[in-house]
Scaffold this active site. Sequence first.
Site, PDB file in Angstrom:
ATOM      1  N   GLU A  87     -51.829 -16.865  52.820  1.00  0.00           N
ATOM      2  CA  GLU A  87     -51.786 -17.356  51.414  1.00  0.00           C
ATOM      3  C   GLU A  87     -52.152 -18.759  51.211  1.00  0.00           C
ATOM      4  O   GLU A  87     -52.565 -19.189  50.084  1.00  0.00           O
ATOM      5  CB  GLU A  87     -49.829 -17.612  51.211  1.00  0.00           C
ATOM      6  CG  GLU A  87     -49.084 -16.436  51.169  1.00  0.00           C
ATOM      7  CD  GLU A  87     -49.648 -15.554  50.156  1.00  0.00           C
ATOM      8  OE1 GLU A  87     -49.743 -16.141  48.842  1.00  0.00           O
ATOM      9  OE2 GLU A  87     -49.950 -14.343  50.265  1.00  0.00           O
ATOM     10  N   SER A 132     -46.707  22.949  32.517  1.00  0.00           N
ATOM     11  CA  SER A 132     -46.215  23.682  31.075  1.00  0.00           C
ATOM     12  C   SER A 132     -45.125  22.507  30.507  1.00  0.00           C
ATOM     13  O   SER A 132     -44.738  22.540  29.391  1.00  0.00           O
ATOM     14  CB  SER A 132     -45.813  24.745  31.129  1.00  0.00           C
ATOM     15  OG  SER A 132     -46.818  25.729  31.399  1.00  0.00           O
TER      16      SER A 132
END
Length: 795
Positions: free
Chosen positions: A232, A498
């Site tokens: 970080e 479908s």
Amino acid sequence: MSRKPGRTADKGSGRRGIPQDDDSWTVVRRPGLGPVRIRVGANEPEEPPEELEGGLDDWDDDGDMGRWDDDDRDRRIEPTFGKGGPRKSTPKKSVSKKPAPKRSAKNKTGVKLRSASGDDRPAPPRGYRPKKSPRSRSKSVRRKSGRTILGHIAYGGAVAALWGAIAFGGLLFWYGLNLPDTSGLYNVRHTPSVSIVAMNGEVLSHRGDLMSGYASLADLPPHVPQAVLATEDQRFYWHFGVDPIGLARAIVVNWRAGAYVQGGSTITQQLAKNVFLEPDRTISRKIEEMVLAIWLELRFTKEEILTLYLNRVYFGGGAYGLEAASERYFRKPARALTLPEAAMLAGLLKAPSRYSPTNNIDLARERARIVLQNMVNAGYISQEEAHMANVAPASLEGYTASGSINYFVDWVAEALPDYAGKPDTDVSVITTIDPALQREAERIVDEVLGNEGAPSNVSQAALVAMTPDGAVRAMVGGRSYALSQFNRAVQAKRQPGSAFKPIVYLTAMEQGLTPDTLRIDRPVNYGGWTPENYSDRFEGEMTLRTALAKSVNTVAVQVAKEVGIRNVVSTARRLGLQEDLPSNLSLALGSGSANLLELTAAYATFANGGYGVIPHGIEEVRSEAGEELYRRQGSGIGRVADPFVVAEMNNMLKAVMVYGTGRNAALGERPSAGKTGTSQDFRDAWFIGYTADLVVGVWVGNDDGSPMKKVTGGSIPAHIWKAFMENTQAGVPVAQLPDAPAPVETASAAEPGRPAAQGGGAYEYEWEEPGFFERLFGMGGSGAERPGLQPGGRR
């Protein structure tokens, strides 16, 4: 020529153009001339001096040297002095192009002239500016211009930097006057916990540490903070809260990518953002973040800032702080974290949801490998240590025995910050879950897969049950939460097959077709693509109702072609489908992507009469002291489909349950509707069905996408759906679905059976896109006219 004895060069040293370098020179004055220095005994005969570049122009013939001949600049007359005054000098010979050696200038009278610059060239008259050759002049101009440009650039840069510093300081001062309350920064001795509560008050789960959630930096293994720093903020101990190098790098990377792909925030900035600010990306918020970061650096030591950060940052899964995350994922205190576990936790900080090990353990381990390499690059660990950590990566241990309810709990915990922010106290989240329905869903999924799964090569299933307004009553994200925390009801993106066709037919109904409109089931070809039916045969002319009930592919593609595939995509977006949808005719057969939660919510629009639905699981959030942090209110996002069109769709989808592909899911006397779906090669099978009280979606398949053994939506998914509905709705009063009037005797494309809408054209309605907060929190005025749900049933 008069001469003043004793007047030497040093006497006139203060006059312009008189150098002071030789006492043997004296100063004389002539009318029309400036001061001229001469030396006694210098009147020796000498040939006229060669012309010097940049020397004098022509002298006047009258001998006073007071005028320049501007008409003849190609020759020069050297001045001479005699006893009787100035003599006319002879014209200078033409100058050779070959440069001649420089010599002292003497006239015929022996007077030697010397320029003020100290060389042996004649002194120019007052006001004379020497003429330069074009070549030398261009060089001088270029040299002078270059110095001017560089000077201007340096000056301008200095001025700009000064004003920039003043402006930046002014911004810092302005935003410093409006800093938020920083008193909450010290409340880190207890990590906020989250209690997930069912709609009847039953506690479903608890996230966070009940006792102390504080992790001291001195008690942690060195590799824990090192993993965070290497990933970080590698320059954490060198910057003043804002890292100019990291910020500049992020700007360059984002500019090249054309999007926001890298941030330049330091750990101090992240702490300021997590504690005091909202997560919105605005310039104003970024400046406030910088001001707070500088304030934190002035107020605390680096070790204190890092400790505060580790106890405040969000690690996903509802875990705030390192101690809560360690308990959440590994069921151990933070002081016992190993190197692979520390790397995995540090990897979560970039994107807690994306890299969460409960969502995708393989992606979390891949991210941990990047963290370990960052630690090697930063010099914290050796390459051999990183290799050993990669060989034996971290494994999940937390929350593995609490049942499938944790799929729902994970979903709610991830969404909580969007509803109630980041609370600094314990909170209770009252959810929409019905414990009875949840337990029944878990039991039925496990039972059906146990009986039918292995023979059909089906390893996973997911189920979502919600009310017609989108309140989730049950959620099963997989067969076993202990074996896999990946939520297939929310995170899996699969082809609906479908099950997508009702959206195509809804678009057709909106453009004037009806359930009794006739189309021909026949071979069709679109650019070389020829869709085929599951039955491998063609049945000729049929109504759209029958085509949907029997899931005829050729008719669905024809209808999509007629109404326009872009309109179909627009309808899908209106109903809430957000995944990738291809803009081609294959979309009519479900070639796009969808997750079960969104597809079930789309069908809820048919069940509630045409209102848009946002699936939600949180009703209320309260603090430990009883303060209401959030309460769901409003009536949703409003109408998204005409009620007559929705009634026609219900009429068609009821036919699916009577004589179509979903007849295995029929509920007898209770009105129900739904649709099956099967993707290519039997990789996915769906059944989405509903009554007036409950909408339930079921998916079965395999995580690796391997084909099942001819499993369709009308088989295992329909069996799960019917068993769940029969066991949970048996005592619920019967309610009718919003249905269409009796079928008309004749209906075709030329003569649609629906009543014409104000002028005889196809029905059209206006739908206004709801705002962000209306869609997110269910607030808005457009839904105020929405009637209540039909009576009868568990809500």
